[in-house]
Design a protein around this motif. Structure first.
Motif, PDB file in Angstrom:
ATOM      1  N   ASP A  84      -6.771   1.002  -3.319  1.00 26.48           N
ATOM      2  CA  ASP A  84      -6.901   2.167  -2.476  1.00 26.48           C
ATOM      3  C   ASP A  84      -6.158   2.170  -0.998  1.00 26.48           C
ATOM      4  O   ASP A  84      -5.662   3.084  -0.720  1.00 26.48           O
ATOM      5  N   ALA A  85      -6.271   0.929  -0.284  1.00 23.05           N
ATOM      6  CA  ALA A  85      -5.620   0.830   0.745  1.00 23.05           C
ATOM      7  C   ALA A  85      -4.040   0.905   0.605  1.00 23.05           C
ATOM      8  O   ALA A  85      -3.341   1.344   1.403  1.00 23.05           O
ATOM      9  N   ALA A  86      -3.594   0.312  -0.572  1.00 19.41           N
ATOM     10  CA  ALA A  86      -2.195   0.503  -0.904  1.00 19.41           C
ATOM     11  C   ALA A  86      -1.935   1.642  -0.833  1.00 19.41           C
ATOM     12  O   ALA A  86      -0.842   2.302  -0.622  1.00 19.41           O
ATOM     13  N   GLY A  87      -2.602   2.610  -1.828  1.00 19.00           N
ATOM     14  CA  GLY A  87      -2.343   3.847  -1.921  1.00 19.00           C
ATOM     15  C   GLY A  87      -2.322   4.722  -0.470  1.00 19.00           C
ATOM     16  O   GLY A  87      -1.413   5.548  -0.321  1.00 19.00           O
ATOM     17  N   GLN A  88      -3.188   4.700   0.441  1.00 16.57           N
ATOM     18  CA  GLN A  88      -3.155   5.058   1.688  1.00 16.57           C
ATOM     19  C   GLN A  88      -1.980   4.696   2.374  1.00 16.57           C
ATOM     20  O   GLN A  88      -1.383   5.536   3.003  1.00 16.57           O
ATOM     21  N   PHE A  89      -1.476   3.238   2.478  1.00 14.53           N
ATOM     22  CA  PHE A  89      -0.311   3.035   2.833  1.00 14.53           C
ATOM     23  C   PHE A  89       0.826   3.487   2.332  1.00 14.53           C
ATOM     24  O   PHE A  89       1.722   4.180   3.101  1.00 14.53           O
ATOM     25  N   SER A  90       0.967   3.807   1.107  1.00 11.24           N
ATOM     26  CA  SER A  90       2.131   4.411   0.556  1.00 11.24           C
ATOM     27  C   SER A  90       2.008   5.900   0.734  1.00 11.24           C
ATOM     28  O   SER A  90       3.303   6.251   0.985  1.00 11.24           O
ATOM     29  N   GLY A  91       0.689   6.392   0.921  1.00 13.52           N
ATOM     30  CA  GLY A  91       0.817   7.962   1.363  1.00 13.52           C
ATOM     31  C   GLY A  91       1.338   8.083   2.556  1.00 13.52           C
ATOM     32  O   GLY A  91       1.891   9.131   3.062  1.00 13.52           O
ATOM     33  N   GLY A  92       1.293   7.261   3.705  1.00  5.33           N
ATOM     34  CA  GLY A  92       1.523   7.304   4.945  1.00  5.33           C
ATOM     35  C   GLY A  92       3.033   6.995   5.406  1.00  5.33           C
ATOM     36  O   GLY A  92       3.527   7.025   6.289  1.00  5.33           O
ATOM     37  N   THR A  93       3.540   6.572   4.007  1.00  2.00           N
ATOM     38  CA  THR A  93       5.147   6.030   4.297  1.00  2.00           C
ATOM     39  C   THR A  93       6.055   7.208   4.408  1.00  2.00           C
ATOM     40  O   THR A  93       6.922   7.022   5.408  1.00  2.00           O
ATOM     41  N   ASP A  94       5.821   8.576   3.996  1.00  2.00           N
ATOM     42  CA  ASP A  94       6.658   9.625   4.364  1.00  2.00           C
ATOM     43  C   ASP A  94       6.255   9.905   5.717  1.00  2.00           C
ATOM     44  O   ASP A  94       7.477  10.364   6.538  1.00  2.00           O
ATOM     45  N   GLN A  95       5.215   9.979   6.398  1.00  5.55           N
ATOM     46  CA  GLN A  95       5.094  10.260   7.668  1.00  5.55           C
ATOM     47  C   GLN A  95       5.592   9.187   8.514  1.00  5.55           C
ATOM     48  O   GLN A  95       6.332   9.613   9.566  1.00  5.55           O
ATOM     49  N   MET A  96       5.766   8.044   8.280  1.00  2.43           N
ATOM     50  CA  MET A  96       6.387   6.878   9.012  1.00  2.43           C
ATOM     51  C   MET A  96       7.812   7.076   8.975  1.00  2.43           C
ATOM     52  O   MET A  96       8.667   7.085  10.107  1.00  2.43           O
ATOM     53  N   LEU A  97       8.495   7.405   7.553  1.00  3.78           N
ATOM     54  CA  LEU A  97       9.818   7.723   7.687  1.00  3.78           C
ATOM     55  C   LEU A  97      10.048   8.703   8.508  1.00  3.78           C
ATOM     56  O   LEU A  97      11.280   8.786   9.026  1.00  3.78           O
ATOM     57  N   GLY A  98       9.248   9.769   8.487  1.00  3.25           N
ATOM     58  CA  GLY A  98       9.624  11.063   9.262  1.00  3.25           C
ATOM     59  C   GLY A  98       9.677  10.583  10.823  1.00  3.25           C
ATOM     60  O   GLY A  98      10.435  11.031  11.297  1.00  3.25           O
ATOM     61  N   PHE A  99       8.757   9.774  11.098  1.00  2.97           N
ATOM     62  CA  PHE A  99       8.786   9.327  12.366  1.00  2.97           C
ATOM     63  C   PHE A  99      10.057   8.800  12.936  1.00  2.97           C
ATOM     64  O   PHE A  99      10.821   8.899  13.825  1.00  2.97           O
TER      65      PHE A  99
END
Length: 376
Positions: free
Chosen positions: A153-168
């Motif tokens: 679950d944590a890995a899924g959340q981390f992967s979900g936030g990847t796009d936002q981090m890439l946007g940053f």
């Protein structure tokens, strides 16, 4: 002759019967076992009801039909039956010459059954211990599975936030470009101001004007305006727009004159120069130009740092994507391992029967003596 033969046979039968009936019928048990199993077998034989067992330390066949001796290593021998090096216990049976074979065999068989049942009890105890260990493994596998699920679950959340981090990171790249352009413009302005300050300082050096002279001049100018301004305001036509404008400009000049000395001292503090009445104005401007040069150098360093931001952002994005892939693959592998471990542990539990101590003992007795023979 026939009568003599019949008489001799009858006499021999009578003598044999008398000798048979004179043999002892009691059974004895000598327990030399150094472990606890001998005592357990002794009590089981006494409670079996098959024979009246006399538990003694020494015995003679003159008094007993059979004397059964339990060996000193009975406990260790039975315990070895569940190991990779089983050892058979050697039980000694000493019989009377004229003992009833049926009685002797039955007594020896009863001892054998009791020892066999004890061995099977040891086997069931080992099975029960193995089941307990497998149960612990299954419980651990369940906990591990829950932990891996949380990690997934944590890995899924981390992967979900990847796009936002890439946007940053993309925003950082874009902002770095704008910052580089702004620094270039500011640096150009600072360079121009530095040049002008140096040129003005050179021009003022030829005049030799000092801070004290400026302050004296400002004071004199302010004093003179103190005398002129009241007279101008007292004129009948002081309200005329042109004169009113002149009065306002003179008032502003007076304010500048009043502030000139303090501003020069403050300017010296800004550029790091100790200001005295003898300090030349050109020196102040040259020091200011030097400070502007330092600022220009710092701006250049900032521009270099801003130029490296896009490369750093690209490298960070690549590392982030690699970390997400590695994390996802690792979690998937862990989930596969925990699932396999849990399935195997549950399969092992299914193949290991769960019995109570009483049930295990009953099964051991049944296996040790699976049939009942009726003798007629």
């Amino acid at each position: 002759m026939l009568a003599l033969v019949l008489a001799g046979a009858l006499a021999a039968g009578v003598v044999g019967y008398l000798r048979w009936s004179a043999s002892p019928t009691a059974v004895a048990l000598i327990n030399t076992d150094a472990g606890p199993l001998g005592e357990r077998i002794t009590k089981s034989l006494q409670n079996s009801g098959t024979h009246e067992w006399d538990v003694v330390d020494e015995a003679s066949t003159a008094d007993y039909a059979v004397i059964v001796t339990l060996p000193t290593d009975l406990t260790t021998s039975v315990a070895s039956l569940v190991t990779d090096k089983p050892q058979r216990a050697q039980v000694t049976a000493t019989t009377h010459d004229n003992a009833d074979p049926y009685l002797v065999n039955d007594a020896v068989n009863e001892v054998t059954r009791q020892i066999s049942a004890a061995g099977m009890d040891a086997m069931f105890a080992a099975t029960s211990a193995a089941r307990g260990q497998v149960s612990q493994v299954a419980f651990t596998a369940s906990l591990l599975g829950a932990g891996v699920g949380a990690a997934a679950d944590a890995a899924g959340q981390f992967s979900g936030g990847t796009d936002q981090m890439l946007g940053f990171l993309e925003s950082a790249k874009s902002g770095a470009g704008q910052l580089t352009s702004a620094i270039a413009v500011l640096n150009s302005t600072v360079s121009a101001a530095t040049t002008q300050a140096n040129q003005l300082a050179t021009a003022l050096d030829t005049t030799g004007v000092t801070v004290g002279q400026v302050q004296q001049t400002s004071t004199a100018l302010s004093s003179g305006l103190d005398s002129i301004l009241p007279l101008l305001r007292a004129l009948p036509f002081a309200g005329d727009p042109q004169l009113a404008d002149i009065i306002t400009q003179l008032q502003g000049l007076q304010n500048i004159a009043d502030q000139a000395g303090g501003q020069l001292s403050g300017f010296g503090e800004i550029v790091g120069t100790e200001v005295t009445p003898d300090t030349r104005i050109g020196t102040l401007l040259r020091d200011a130009a030097a400070r502007l040069g330092d600022a220009s150098a710092q701006l250049s360093q900032g521009a270099q740092l801003a130029e490296s931001i896009p490369q750093i952002a690209d490298e960070g994005a690549a590392q982030l994507l690699a970390a997400v892939d590695a994390l996802t693959a690792g979690v998937d592998q862990l989930q596969s391992i925990t699932t396999t471990l849990n399935n195997q542990a549950n399969s092992a539990l299914a193949t290991l029967p769960q019995r109570s101590g009483t049930q295990s003992s009953q099964v051991a007795i049944t296996l040790a003596d699976p049939v009942v023979i009726v003798r007629k």
